[in-house]
Design an enzyme around this catalytic site. Structure first.
Site, PDB file in Angstrom:
ATOM      1  N   GLU A 115       0.831  -1.206   0.000  1.00 29.91           N
ATOM      2  CA  GLU A 115       0.000   0.000   0.000  1.00 29.91           C
ATOM      3  C   GLU A 115       0.865   1.255   0.000  1.00 29.91           C
ATOM      4  O   GLU A 115       2.035   1.205   0.356  1.00 29.91           O
ATOM      5  CB  GLU A 115      -0.974   0.013   1.176  1.00 29.91           C
ATOM      6  CG  GLU A 115      -0.370   0.121   2.543  1.00 29.91           C
ATOM      7  CD  GLU A 115      -1.460   0.117   3.614  1.00 29.91           C
ATOM      8  OE1 GLU A 115      -2.112   1.138   3.784  1.00 29.91           O
ATOM      9  OE2 GLU A 115      -1.654  -0.940   4.248  1.00 29.91           O
ATOM     10  N   LYS A 117       2.609   4.698   1.058  1.00 28.17           N
ATOM     11  CA  LYS A 117       3.027   5.218   2.359  1.00 28.17           C
ATOM     12  C   LYS A 117       2.664   6.699   2.388  1.00 28.17           C
ATOM     13  O   LYS A 117       3.283   7.520   1.707  1.00 28.17           O
ATOM     14  CB  LYS A 117       4.530   5.034   2.555  1.00 28.17           C
ATOM     15  CG  LYS A 117       4.986   5.420   3.924  1.00 28.17           C
ATOM     16  CD  LYS A 117       6.430   5.018   4.156  1.00 28.17           C
ATOM     17  CE  LYS A 117       6.825   5.234   5.603  1.00 28.17           C
ATOM     18  NZ  LYS A 117       6.647   6.611   6.043  1.00 28.17           N
ATOM     19  N   ASP A 119       2.174  10.518   3.397  1.00 24.46           N
ATOM     20  CA  ASP A 119       3.017  11.504   4.047  1.00 24.46           C
ATOM     21  C   ASP A 119       2.126  12.316   4.978  1.00 24.46           C
ATOM     22  O   ASP A 119       1.675  13.406   4.634  1.00 24.46           O
ATOM     23  CB  ASP A 119       3.629  12.395   2.960  1.00 24.46           C
ATOM     24  CG  ASP A 119       4.989  12.900   3.358  1.00 24.46           C
ATOM     25  OD1 ASP A 119       5.419  12.569   4.474  1.00 24.46           O
ATOM     26  OD2 ASP A 119       5.599  13.613   2.561  1.00 24.46           O
ATOM     27  N   TYR A 227      -4.209   1.371   8.689  1.00 23.16           N
ATOM     28  CA  TYR A 227      -3.389   0.341   8.043  1.00 23.16           C
ATOM     29  C   TYR A 227      -2.991  -0.824   8.943  1.00 23.16           C
ATOM     30  O   TYR A 227      -2.263  -1.712   8.518  1.00 23.16           O
ATOM     31  CB  TYR A 227      -2.141   0.948   7.398  1.00 23.16           C
ATOM     32  CG  TYR A 227      -1.235   1.693   8.372  1.00 23.16           C
ATOM     33  CD1 TYR A 227      -0.510   1.044   9.362  1.00 23.16           C
ATOM     34  CD2 TYR A 227      -1.091   3.071   8.256  1.00 23.16           C
ATOM     35  CE1 TYR A 227       0.322   1.728  10.218  1.00 23.16           C
ATOM     36  CE2 TYR A 227      -0.254   3.776   9.113  1.00 23.16           C
ATOM     37  CZ  TYR A 227       0.448   3.099  10.091  1.00 23.16           C
ATOM     38  OH  TYR A 227       1.274   3.783  10.943  1.00 23.16           O
ATOM     39  N   LYS A 316      10.980   3.679  -0.640  1.00 22.04           N
ATOM     40  CA  LYS A 316      10.792   5.124  -0.797  1.00 22.04           C
ATOM     41  C   LYS A 316      10.978   5.574  -2.247  1.00 22.04           C
ATOM     42  O   LYS A 316      11.800   5.010  -2.978  1.00 22.04           O
ATOM     43  CB  LYS A 316      11.819   5.878   0.075  1.00 22.04           C
ATOM     44  CG  LYS A 316      11.750   5.557   1.543  1.00 22.04           C
ATOM     45  CD  LYS A 316      10.498   6.051   2.219  1.00 22.04           C
ATOM     46  CE  LYS A 316      10.562   7.473   2.638  1.00 22.04           C
ATOM     47  NZ  LYS A 316      11.294   7.792   3.846  1.00 22.04           N
ATOM     48  N   CYS A 410      15.498  44.933 -22.692  1.00 18.16           N
ATOM     49  CA  CYS A 410      15.538  43.490 -22.963  1.00 18.16           C
ATOM     50  C   CYS A 410      16.988  43.016 -22.958  1.00 18.16           C
ATOM     51  O   CYS A 410      17.825  43.602 -23.647  1.00 18.16           O
ATOM     52  CB  CYS A 410      14.876  43.208 -24.315  1.00 18.16           C
ATOM     53  SG  CYS A 410      15.152  41.529 -24.889  1.00 18.16           S
ATOM     54  N   CYS A 413      17.825  42.036 -26.890  1.00 12.60           N
ATOM     55  CA  CYS A 413      17.887  42.990 -28.001  1.00 12.60           C
ATOM     56  C   CYS A 413      17.982  44.441 -27.555  1.00 12.60           C
ATOM     57  O   CYS A 413      18.155  45.334 -28.387  1.00 12.60           O
ATOM     58  CB  CYS A 413      16.686  42.799 -28.924  1.00 12.60           C
ATOM     59  SG  CYS A 413      15.149  43.385 -28.167  1.00 12.60           S
ATOM     60  N   CYS A 428       9.322  42.267 -23.553  1.00 16.90           N
ATOM     61  CA  CYS A 428      10.236  42.989 -24.430  1.00 16.90           C
ATOM     62  C   CYS A 428       9.389  43.533 -25.575  1.00 16.90           C
ATOM     63  O   CYS A 428       8.555  42.818 -26.133  1.00 16.90           O
ATOM     64  CB  CYS A 428      11.297  42.026 -24.961  1.00 16.90           C
ATOM     65  SG  CYS A 428      12.042  42.568 -26.502  1.00 16.90           S
ATOM     66  N   CYS A 434      13.705  41.308 -31.942  1.00 20.61           N
ATOM     67  CA  CYS A 434      14.371  40.599 -30.838  1.00 20.61           C
ATOM     68  C   CYS A 434      14.690  39.160 -31.261  1.00 20.61           C
ATOM     69  O   CYS A 434      13.799  38.374 -31.587  1.00 20.61           O
ATOM     70  CB  CYS A 434      13.470  40.594 -29.604  1.00 20.61           C
ATOM     71  SG  CYS A 434      14.192  39.702 -28.225  1.00 20.61           S
TER      72      CYS A 434
HETATM   73  O1  I6G Z   1       4.680   4.413   9.411  1.00 22.94           O
HETATM   74  C1  I6G Z   1       3.978   3.495   8.774  1.00 22.94           C
HETATM   75  C2  I6G Z   1       3.258   3.831   7.654  1.00 22.94           C
HETATM   76  C3  I6G Z   1       2.508   2.888   6.975  1.00 22.94           C
HETATM   77  C4  I6G Z   1       3.938   2.169   9.254  1.00 22.94           C
HETATM   78  C5  I6G Z   1       3.184   1.199   8.564  1.00 22.94           C
HETATM   79  C6  I6G Z   1       2.463   1.592   7.410  1.00 22.94           C
HETATM   80  O2  I6G Z   1       1.757   0.651   6.801  1.00 22.94           O
HETATM   81  C7  I6G Z   1       1.069   1.003   5.645  1.00 22.94           C
HETATM   82  N1  I6G Z   1       3.152  -0.063   9.008  1.00 22.94           N
HETATM   83  C8  I6G Z   1       3.854  -0.392  10.091  1.00 22.94           C
HETATM   84  C9  I6G Z   1       3.844  -1.798  10.540  1.00 22.94           C
HETATM   85  C10 I6G Z   1       4.606   0.554  10.790  1.00 22.94           C
HETATM   86  N2  I6G Z   1       4.659   1.820  10.376  1.00 22.94           N
HETATM   87  C11 I6G Z   1       5.395   0.207  11.977  1.00 22.94           C
END
Ligand code: I6G
Length: 673
Positions: A115, A117, A119, A227, A316, A410, A413, A428, A434
């Site tokens: 899945e 990750k 942010d 998750y 990542k 410019c 030119c 310009c 130009c």
């Molecule tokens: O920091 C995390 C983001 C997403 C996770 C994670 C995750 O699973 C989609 N899963 C685990 C087991 C842990 N941190 C420790």
């Protein structure tokens, strides 16, 4: 050793300062990539000098801090970190380590749950007999901040789980985040109200959740995906992680719609590439994907090492934000004379490529961001979008940085630079005098989507203008092979080929020709609408403003640009030269075209497309017989999604409506060929 010991102390202090800015103030000074580098350097030094490791080193805690403003919640099961992988090889090694530890044979292919990750901000919610009781941030992994009242304000947090037979107690884990659309709206509102603007959706999410007044959180567009689970008492888990996620969904807890079960290393890498390719259209920020061994029995067998589970890894994406120095700021002159400030940068690897230039768009943006020569800046390159300077790191501004102002003349030119009151763009006034404008308009004229002159690339155009062989694009049709072969690195054969390609381009379409003229604000789709509507050049040339505005999707500004273009004597002369020198296209077919590839199809547009403006995209769809509507339903044929797509994209994913890119739309339409 003494110098390394000093470095360790310095690194710890610097990391502690960044932790405070990030976790407490929600206002990071440096990009994640820089923070990761400092941590890596500290870890390496501590590995070489284990005696220098101290309990208060930032390497010794999971991550983050719990502040004192909120009550403290002790996690029943620690919230650990994930190990990171940055390459395919790291993933092959991860899979091999897992299989070896499980004593599976060479050819065994494990099932993984994969899945994105997110942010965002990791959180843990406790439900007792199905009722939400406590919600906490990750904090340092062992203890987090009590943000229960704030989490209660999130619509996606059920106060009571659905169904029956819930465990007596369960800690569910997830990520609170803000969609790109929500973030942009919130920052727009903040700007308008003179409030704090957040640097990115993650900090906005963290800042919004960690509010002492839950009413403030309630007003922020926060979302959540779950998750996993931590502690569970008085209940049992299913045998697979994927089933555990289904169970969470049945309880009414949202999970990411991109979750998939994949097999073997190829499955993992395929998933990584698929999500990577769609990253810009997900509508929320992710920094990688997470793989977990799907069997919970095997997860237990694998166990943990130090701070992280052995059965999971985060793969990542290359950092999208990096820091670098501004070496210079130059003014580039475009096809229509617009002056664009461009920062020349110390080359930096960001978003998977090395970047050495970044546009600052216009003088207002340069002033607003206050970018100066010598500054350290954060540069962002997301997907295929052109790199941009996010902001200056004010704390790193050295003495003697140079402010760059809009030039009066410019730089190419020497003609006057004019800026219409209230407009962002300065231009310009040299027109075809130009060389920069001549070069840019020729490059546009010859480009693939315009007259498609094969072999007439940027380098040759520059030589042609510098050698004064062409003044306007119409002069291309007078060039001889003998003249061309005088150019540097141009042999007789290439010269003959180029002459043939130029001659070939004379047979074109009306729409392509109109687009190639480079009329301000006339993109491909507008050119196509004009060609369709007027059929003949003379009719368009003689059309009044009102008649031009009668073309679908053409408003007063574009109509005015078109009128001004054809009224300008220099342009009139060049257009007649094109015709005299053999540029031609088929006469319009009588009646409407039968070819309507999108007939019966409905489209919904969301986000910013790489090339087409919204009106252009809609015109293109309508021209091909399609319909454009504003909301996604089961009956929608396609959702056309671009950068920062919002809730419409999510809705399309929920309803399984096909999502297409601008490129795919072009393939569907193929109207230009
Ligand atoms: O920091 C995390 C983001 C997403 C996770 C994670 C995750 O699973 C989609 N899963 C685990 C087991 C842990 N941190 C420790």
């Amino acid at each position: 050793m003494a110098s390394e010991s000093k470095r360790i102390v310095a690194l710890r202090e610097e990391i502690a300062r960044h932790d405070h800015r990030y976790y407490v103030l929600d206002d990071p000074e440096v990009p994640d990539a820089e923070y990761d580098r400092l941590m890596r350097e500290l870890r390496e030094l501590e590995t070489r000098h284990p005696k220098l490791v101290s309990a208060d080193s930032p390497t010794q805690r999971v991550s983050g801090v719990a502040t004192r403003e909120f009550g403290v919640v002790e996690h029943r099961v620690p919230m650990l970190s994930l190990d990171n992988a940055f390459s395919d090889e790291d993933i092959e090694n991860f899979d091999r380590r897992v299989r070896e530890r499980l004593e599976l044979g060479e050819g065994a292919r494990l099932e993984y749950n994969s899945e994105p990750k997110l942010d965002g901000l990791a959180i843990s919610l406790t439900y007792e007999d199905g009722v939400f009781s406590v919600g906490a941030t990750r904090g340092d992994g062992l203890k987090g901040e009590d943000v229960t009242p704030n989490l209660r304000t999130l619509r996606s947090v059920p106060l009571k789980l659905r169904g029956r037979g819930h465990p007596r107690l369960v800690e569910v884990r997830g990520e609170v985040f803000m969609t790109d659309a929500g973030f942009e709206q919130m920052n727009r509102d903040a700007l308008a109200g003179g409030d704090k603007v957040f640097v990115n959706p993650r900090n906005a999410a963290a800042g919004s959740l960690r509010q002492l007044d839950p009413a403030v959180t309630a007003g922020r567009p926060l979302e959540i995906f779950f998750y996993g689970v931590g502690a569970i008492e008085g209940g049992t888990l299913p045998p697979r992680h994927s089933e555990l996620l289904s169970m969470l969904r049945e309880w009414g807890l949202r999970t990411c719609p991109e979750i998939r079960v994949t097999t073997g290393v190829e499955g993992l890498l395929g998933y990584y590439r698929d999500i990577g390719a769609r990253r810009a259209t997900l509508g929320y920020q992710i920094d990688g994907v997470v793989y977990k061994v799907d069997s919970l029995v095997r997860q237990r067998e694998l166990g943990f090492v130090a701070r992280a589970p052995r059965w999971a890894i985060a793969h990542k994406f290359p950092a999208e934000e990096e820091m670098t120095q501004v070496r210079d700021i130059e003014w580039q002159v475009g096809r229509t004379g617009a002056l664009t400030p461009v920062a020349r940068l110390e080359p930096v690897f960001v978003g998977g490529v090395t970047v050495s230039n970044a546009t600052l768009h216009n003088v207002d943006e340069l002033t607003r961001k206050d970018v100066r020569i010598g500054d350290t800046v954060i540069i962002r390159r997301a997907g295929d979008v052109i790199p941009e300077i996010v902001r200056v790191i004010a704390e790193r501004r050295p003495r003697g940085t140079k402010v760059v102002a809009l030039p009066k003349a410019c730089p190419v030119c020497g003609s006057d630079v004019s800026r219409i009151e209230g407009e962002a763009v300065a231009r310009c006034t040299g027109g075809l005098v130009c060389a920069a404008q001549r070069k840019e308009s020729l490059k546009h004229f010859a480009s693939r989507r315009a007259m498609d002159v094969e072999g007439l690339g940027d380098k040759v155009v520059e030589q042609l203008v510098d050698a004064q062989l062409v003044e306007s694009a119409a002069d291309l049709y007078l060039l001889t092979a003998a003249q061309l072969s005088e150019l540097e690195r141009m042999g007789e054969k290439s010269a003959a080929k180029l002459v043939a390609a130029i001659a070939k381009s004379k047979n074109t379409t009306f729409a392509r020709f109109l687009f190639a003229l480079g009329i301000p604000n006339v993109g491909e789709a507008t050119a196509l609408s004009l060609a369709e509507h007027f059929g003949e050049l003379t009719v368009l040339q003689d059309a009044s403003l009102e008649q031009i505005m009668a073309v679908p999707d053409i408003g007063p500004v574009v109509a005015q640009d078109i009128r001004e273009f054809f009224d300008e004597p220099r342009n009139k002369k060049i257009v007649s030269q094109f015709l005299a020198r053999g540029v031609n296209w088929p006469a319009p077919a009588s009646g409407r075209s039968e070819h309507q590839p999108l007939a019966g199809k409905t489209f919904v547009l969301t986000g910013t497309l790489p090339n087409l403006g919204r009106a252009d995209a809609e015109a293109l769809i309508r021209k091909a017989g399609g319909k454009v509507t504003s909301s996604v339903t089961k009956k929608t044929s396609f959702v056309l999604a671009g950068e920062s797509a919002g809730s419409k994209l999510e809705r399309a994913q929920q309803l399984n409506v096909p999502i297409i890119s601008e490129e795919q739309l072009r393939l569907l339409v193929k109207a230009f060929d």
